[in-house]
Design a protein around this motif. Structure first.
Motif, mmCIF file in Angstrom:
data_model
loop_
_atom_site.group_PDB
_atom_site.id
_atom_site.type_symbol
_atom_site.label_atom_id
_atom_site.label_comp_id
_atom_site.label_asym_id
_atom_site.label_seq_id
_atom_site.Cartn_x
_atom_site.Cartn_y
_atom_site.Cartn_z
ATOM 1 N N SER A 27 -1.943 -3.145 -9.111
ATOM 2 C CA SER A 27 -1.181 -2.369 -8.647
ATOM 3 C C SER A 27 -0.887 -1.434 -10.733
ATOM 4 O O SER A 27 -0.481 -2.236 -11.040
ATOM 5 C CB SER A 27 0.100 -2.292 -8.200
ATOM 6 N N ALA A 87 4.395 7.481 2.109
ATOM 7 C CA ALA A 87 4.984 7.962 1.582
ATOM 8 C C ALA A 87 6.086 8.866 1.186
ATOM 9 O O ALA A 87 6.824 9.234 0.784
ATOM 10 C CB ALA A 87 3.701 7.928 -0.187
ATOM 11 N N LYS A 120 2.114 6.669 -6.737
ATOM 12 C CA LYS A 120 0.963 7.539 -7.129
ATOM 13 C C LYS A 120 1.725 9.208 -7.053
ATOM 14 O O LYS A 120 0.872 9.848 -7.967
ATOM 15 C CB LYS A 120 0.334 7.537 -6.692
ATOM 16 N N ALA A 121 1.978 9.426 -5.976
ATOM 17 C CA ALA A 121 2.326 10.794 -4.979
ATOM 18 C C ALA A 121 3.950 11.682 -6.022
ATOM 19 O O ALA A 121 3.876 12.772 -5.952
ATOM 20 C CB ALA A 121 2.478 10.639 -3.871
ATOM 21 N N ALA A 170 -0.935 5.204 4.558
ATOM 22 C CA ALA A 170 0.210 5.028 3.036
ATOM 23 C C ALA A 170 0.858 5.994 2.682
ATOM 24 O O ALA A 170 1.902 6.180 2.303
ATOM 25 C CB ALA A 170 -0.636 3.938 2.192
ATOM 26 N N ASP A 171 -0.196 6.479 2.083
ATOM 27 C CA ASP A 171 0.717 8.510 2.380
ATOM 28 C C ASP A 171 1.567 9.118 3.195
ATOM 29 O O ASP A 171 1.858 9.864 2.215
ATOM 30 C CB ASP A 171 -0.782 9.476 2.000
ATOM 31 N N GLN A 212 -5.415 3.804 3.925
ATOM 32 C CA GLN A 212 -4.819 5.018 3.247
ATOM 33 C C GLN A 212 -3.987 6.121 3.569
ATOM 34 O O GLN A 212 -3.355 6.389 2.973
ATOM 35 C CB GLN A 212 -6.130 5.177 2.176
ATOM 36 N N ASP A 269 3.015 1.932 -3.564
ATOM 37 C CA ASP A 269 1.801 1.918 -4.183
ATOM 38 C C ASP A 269 1.834 3.822 -4.652
ATOM 39 O O ASP A 269 1.322 3.761 -4.968
ATOM 40 C CB ASP A 269 0.322 0.930 -4.034
ATOM 41 N N ALA A 270 1.575 4.144 -2.992
ATOM 42 C CA ALA A 270 1.056 5.472 -2.705
ATOM 43 C C ALA A 270 1.978 6.233 -2.994
ATOM 44 O O ALA A 270 2.093 7.036 -3.601
ATOM 45 C CB ALA A 270 0.192 5.540 -1.738
ATOM 46 N N TRP A 271 3.402 5.607 -2.608
ATOM 47 C CA TRP A 271 4.509 6.736 -3.714
ATOM 48 C C TRP A 271 4.624 7.159 -4.451
ATOM 49 O O TRP A 271 4.987 7.939 -5.174
ATOM 50 C CB TRP A 271 5.783 5.867 -2.322
ATOM 51 N N GLU A 301 0.502 -1.083 0.167
ATOM 52 C CA GLU A 301 -0.248 -0.013 -0.288
ATOM 53 C C GLU A 301 0.987 0.994 0.018
ATOM 54 O O GLU A 301 1.191 2.253 -0.736
ATOM 55 C CB GLU A 301 -0.651 -0.014 1.202
#
Length: 398
Positions: free
Chosen positions: A253, A340, A227-228, A336-337, A333, A223-225, A220
């Motif tokens: 993913s 990230a 995306k950011a 996870a952010d 979530q 994935d957040a990293w 998770e």
């Protein structure tokens, strides 16, 4: 000293505890002590029955046949023999030698706490609750304990009905193979071994599928990293074959091609994995000690872990900390952010700052040497034996 080490049986497939017991035995033998290792042998477990029944037949071997054998074997041993239980989960055997010199090594009480409903992430069925109660009744008969962390010792004292005669914290020692090296060289070795281009670096996690290892949280967070931020650094997940849930999470993913589950990785390639990584991700929900934190630091790896004991106890001030992953999915979530952001902060560190963190880790892990751990264990064993006297055929505590 004459030492008998009680070990987990090998037939259920456990690895970490047999390795720990082997380390205890070899360490004491190297100091000139006479050491035997006792463990149940498979008999009923070998019968041709459905796999679902194997565990129960194994219990017959462990808790019916083996105690009969132990009662016979201890008759011929000197009263000064020290009986060492490599894990508190071997509690059902403790009453066999509770009136003789003994010590119980304690690693974690996660299964015990789960059985009492204290850990919502790990629900325990009614048979599991009965089994953990059986273990607890056993180790409560013990008088002498060694814990791998202050956290584990604290849990132990909560479970015991009375204050133990002896209780000490002795940290695990890190294998001497875990040393710093050249990141570029290690990346080259791993690229050749696994057929992945790792020349620009990678993130890494080392751990099994146990609920507390939080492999889902690692995915998770990755994935957040991704995306950011615009960096396409791969993620290595070293350990067991992923569960169906983990496989599905990775496959859905958008960055699945950069997520690599690596199994059957030998110790030397794990060392290379630590040396070549930009960040070691270890957001465990709980641990008894958190060995990989010390291993990664010993290899000169930048570490991010959970801001709770015993992870903080092992990491000291030499790791970036992240709060424990919450159970609530919406909050997870946000977690996870947050992870990230921490990852990106580490990747953006100057060379000088990164060096400071790594040097701090190398200083920190000096607390966890094999020699120091063995010295402390030998001293503890001798102190425990010193609390018994053997003037007569029966012995009592002084």
């Amino acid at each position: 000293m004459r030492i008998v080490i009680f070990c987990h049986p090998s037939f259920p497939g456990s690895q970490s505890m047999p390795r720990y017991a082997h380390w205890l035995a070899s360490g004491m033998q190297a100091r000139g002590h006479e050491v035997e290792s006792w463990q149940p042998k498979p008999f009923f477990y070998t019968l041709p029955v459905p796999e679902a029944l194997k565990k129960w037949l194994g219990y017959i071997d462990q808790y019916i046949l083996f105690p009969i054998q132990v009662r016979q074997r201890i008759k011929g041993l000197p009263k000064q023999t020290l009986f060492v239980f490599a894990d508190q989960a071997l509690g059902p055997w403790v009453p066999l030698v509770a009136d003789r010199p003994h010590v119980i090594h304690c690693h974690d009480f996660l299964a015990q706490r789960s059985a009492l409903g204290e850990i919502p992430e790990n629900q325990t069925g009614w048979t599991g609750k009965l089994y953990q109660a059986y273990i607890r009744r056993g180790y409560r008969k013990g008088r002498n304990f060694i814990s791998v962390s202050n956290k584990t010792q604290g849990d132990l004292h909560q479970f015991l009905k009375a204050s133990p005669a002896f209780s000490a914290v002795i940290y695990n020692g890190v294998n001497l193979n875990y040393t710093p090296g050249q990141a570029a060289e290690s990346r080259s070795v791993l690229s050749a071994r696994f057929g992945i281009d790792l020349s620009s670096g990678y993130l890494v996690h080392v751990g099994g599928n146990q609920w507390y290892k939080n492999r889902k949280g690692v995915l998770e967070m990755y994935d957040a990293w991704r995306k950011a931020y615009s960096q396409s650094i791969p993620l290595l997940m070293i350990g067991e074959e992923p569960t169906p849930e983990l496989s599905e999470l990775a496959q859905t993913s958008a960055f699945q091609k950069d997520i690599h589950f690596l199994t059957g990785v030998d110790d030397q390639h794990v060392v290379h994995a630590y040396r070549g990584a930009q960040v070691f991700l270890f957001p465990s929900l709980a641990e008894g000690f958190g060995w990989p934190i010390a291993e990664a630091m010993a290899c000169g790896c930048r570490v991010m872990t959970t801001s709770e004991a015993p992870m903080t106890e092992v990491a000291g001030t030499a790791a970036t900390l992240l709060r424990r992953r919450p159970l609530d999915e919406l909050d997870s979530q946000l977690w996870a952010d947050e992870g990230a952001v921490r990852i990106q902060q580490i990747l953006n560190e100057t060379a000088e700052k990164r060096r400071e963190w790594i040097d701090g880790g190398l200083t920190n892990i000096k607390r966890f040497t094999i020699e120091n751990a063995t010295d402390q264990l030998e001293d503890a064993y001798q102190k425990i034996l010193g609390t018994y006297h053997f003037a007569s055929q029966t012995h009592t505590l002084v």
